[in-house]
Design an enzyme around this catalytic site. Structure first.
Site, PDB file in Angstrom:
ATOM      1  N   ASN A  82      22.791  -6.338 -51.265  1.00 51.23           N
ATOM      2  CA  ASN A  82      23.194  -7.363 -50.301  1.00 51.23           C
ATOM      3  C   ASN A  82      24.718  -7.464 -50.256  1.00 51.23           C
ATOM      4  O   ASN A  82      25.416  -6.509 -50.564  1.00 51.23           O
ATOM      5  CB  ASN A  82      22.529  -8.710 -50.610  1.00 51.23           C
ATOM      6  CG  ASN A  82      22.181  -9.479 -49.342  1.00 51.23           C
ATOM      7  OD1 ASN A  82      23.012  -9.645 -48.457  1.00 51.23           O
ATOM      8  ND2 ASN A  82      20.947  -9.953 -49.264  1.00 51.23           N
ATOM      9  N   ARG A  83      25.254  -8.615 -49.891  1.00 50.06           N
ATOM     10  CA  ARG A  83      26.671  -8.703 -49.534  1.00 50.06           C
ATOM     11  C   ARG A  83      27.500  -9.472 -50.558  1.00 50.06           C
ATOM     12  O   ARG A  83      27.023 -10.420 -51.173  1.00 50.06           O
ATOM     13  CB  ARG A  83      26.810  -9.361 -48.161  1.00 50.06           C
ATOM     14  CG  ARG A  83      26.224  -8.510 -47.041  1.00 50.06           C
ATOM     15  CD  ARG A  83      26.105  -9.254 -45.723  1.00 50.06           C
ATOM     16  NE  ARG A  83      25.619  -8.356 -44.673  1.00 50.06           N
ATOM     17  CZ  ARG A  83      24.334  -8.100 -44.448  1.00 50.06           C
ATOM     18  NH1 ARG A  83      23.396  -8.684 -45.196  1.00 50.06           N
ATOM     19  NH2 ARG A  83      23.983  -7.266 -43.489  1.00 50.06           N
ATOM     20  N   HIS A 108      25.599  -3.575 -50.291  1.00 48.61           N
ATOM     21  CA  HIS A 108      24.794  -2.645 -51.085  1.00 48.61           C
ATOM     22  C   HIS A 108      25.633  -1.721 -51.960  1.00 48.61           C
ATOM     23  O   HIS A 108      25.324  -0.529 -52.100  1.00 48.61           O
ATOM     24  CB  HIS A 108      23.869  -1.835 -50.185  1.00 48.61           C
ATOM     25  CG  HIS A 108      22.817  -2.650 -49.489  1.00 48.61           C
ATOM     26  ND1 HIS A 108      22.278  -3.798 -50.037  1.00 48.61           N
ATOM     27  CD2 HIS A 108      22.208  -2.497 -48.272  1.00 48.61           C
ATOM     28  CE1 HIS A 108      21.379  -4.301 -49.207  1.00 48.61           C
ATOM     29  NE2 HIS A 108      21.317  -3.528 -48.129  1.00 48.61           N
ATOM     30  N   HIS A 182      15.098  -0.659 -51.183  1.00 45.65           N
ATOM     31  CA  HIS A 182      15.269  -0.941 -49.752  1.00 45.65           C
ATOM     32  C   HIS A 182      14.209  -0.227 -48.907  1.00 45.65           C
ATOM     33  O   HIS A 182      14.518   0.307 -47.839  1.00 45.65           O
ATOM     34  CB  HIS A 182      16.671  -0.528 -49.321  1.00 45.65           C
ATOM     35  CG  HIS A 182      17.208  -1.274 -48.135  1.00 45.65           C
ATOM     36  ND1 HIS A 182      16.745  -1.056 -46.856  1.00 45.65           N
ATOM     37  CD2 HIS A 182      18.165  -2.228 -48.028  1.00 45.65           C
ATOM     38  CE1 HIS A 182      17.415  -1.833 -46.012  1.00 45.65           C
ATOM     39  NE2 HIS A 182      18.274  -2.559 -46.706  1.00 45.65           N
ATOM     40  N   GLU A 317      13.124  -7.183 -49.965  1.00 46.84           N
ATOM     41  CA  GLU A 317      14.035  -6.778 -51.029  1.00 46.84           C
ATOM     42  C   GLU A 317      14.166  -7.885 -52.076  1.00 46.84           C
ATOM     43  O   GLU A 317      14.871  -8.872 -51.866  1.00 46.84           O
ATOM     44  CB  GLU A 317      15.408  -6.461 -50.444  1.00 46.84           C
ATOM     45  CG  GLU A 317      15.397  -5.431 -49.328  1.00 46.84           C
ATOM     46  CD  GLU A 317      16.688  -5.469 -48.525  1.00 46.84           C
ATOM     47  OE1 GLU A 317      17.769  -5.360 -49.125  1.00 46.84           O
ATOM     48  OE2 GLU A 317      16.605  -5.633 -47.286  1.00 46.84           O
TER      49      GLU A 317
END
Length: 354
Positions: A82-83, A108, A182, A317
């Site tokens: 994720n971020r 990621h 993912h 996820e």
């Protein structure tokens, strides 16, 4: 009862490094195929209630397709799934920078994250299960992350048809780590997954800005399209007028799961439109990112020439919450020397006879 088996076949090479396809066969109808490139779940073949077998995971056709830029089909992503806002975080008073590869933010683990690496692999067997254990060494400073990190990802398939994914990482310096798989799921093989029903065991989710960064604390799902506390048809949810859905083009949000401690708990239940396949996701993680393939545009195909289009599949996820290194009030993703970052996710298929 047939015994489960595990075997390896070559799958080409990347810059002179051999890659392999490992096949885990339950002996009872479920089969998982795992690539050493990206530690990727290439296929997961599951029978339906009539006994017809098909992969519930969308894949790419060739190694060249996987090594080209693609939206993480089946890959293990890291060091940080994720971020991370603006690609920066402060750990123990030192600021670190990760490449901002998505709208000015790190996604990621950066452009050369774990999804681009060839992992070492070794098989294992027990009485009722088979495994492939993949390992990767990430050096200090890799994609801007501090500390050398050694990670093991183990896929295990048992005779009940449950696929477990275990993650374990150790470091020699304080760092942050957040790993997930993912895979893009599709239980029915239709043009889209809008007829699937989804239930998520969460009472709150994280609203995000236009760049996918959480706006603030979790928000209650009640009265919104994000209320999946009871199973809902995806197309009906995504068709609701909602600013969050409009901005993302569908679901691309993290739900904050109900849980007690770090025990394995159910996160989600996905049901095919005809109920011929059902998949449950169980995890030790505090969150699950649901992504409905909003940016897929048909430019990627599988081995049969089938195109992966918008809303043609969805990701579930399991992970820690996005931007946690910058959110001290959220469950920590900090890993220190002497500790081990562990998590487990299981894909269960309750429609199968046991």
């Amino acid at each position: 009862m047939p015994r489960p088996t595990v075997h390896r076949t070559p799958f080409g090479s990347v810059q002179g490094t051999r890659t392999d396809l490992w096949t885990l066969d339950s002996g009872t109808g479920v089969r998982a195929e795992v690539l050493t490139y990206g530690a990727s779940l290439h296929r997961l073949t599951v029978p339906d209630t009539a006994g017809a077998a098909a992969s519930v995971v969308r894949s790419l056709a060739t190694l060249d397709d996987y090594t080209a830029t693609h939206p993480y089909f089946g890959a293990v992503v890291g060091r940080y799934a994720n971020r991370i806002a603006h690609g920066r975080f402060v750990l123990d008073g030192t600021e670190h920078h990760v490449p901002a590869n998505d709208r000015g933010h790190a996604l990621h683990g950066g452009p050369d994250g774990f999804h681009t690496r060839v992992w070492a692999a070794a098989p294992d067997r027990t009485g009722d299960s088979v495994s492939v254990r993949l390992t990767l060494h990430s050096p200090d400073g890799d994609m801007g992350f501090p500390g050398a990190l050694d990670t093991t990802v183990t896929y295990t398939l048992d005779t009940a048809g449950t696929l477990a994914v275990d993650y374990a990482s150790v470091t020699d310096r304080p760092t942050v780590v957040n790993l997930t798989n993912h895979a893009y799921f599709d239980l029915a093989g239709h043009d889209d997954v809008l007829g699937h029903r989804l239930e998520v065991d969460a009472d709150a989710y994280l609203p995000v800005d236009d760049d996918g960064i959480p706006l603030g604390p979790p928000a209650e799902v009640g009265g919104t399209p994000f209320d999946l506390t009871a199973a809902r048809i995806l197309g009906e949810c995504l068709g609701t007028e909602n600013a969050q859905l409009r901005s993302a083009g569908g679901f691309d949000h993290c739900w904050v799961l109900r849980r007690s401690g770090d025990a394995l708990h159910r996160a989600a239940r996905l049901t095919a439109p005809d109920e011929a396949r059902i998949m449950e996701v169980w995890t030790t993680e505090p969150g699950i990112q649901v992504y409905t393939g909003n940016q897929l545009d048909g430019s990627f195909t599988d081995g049969a020439g089938r195109r992966h289009g918008r809303h043609g599949s969805l990701c579930l996820e399991t992970q820690h919450l996005p931007d946690s290194p910058n959110r001290p009030d959220w469950p920590s993703t900090v890993l220190r020397p002497g500790g081990t970052a562990r998590s487990r996710t299981e894909l269960r298929f309750p429609h199968l006879p046991h």
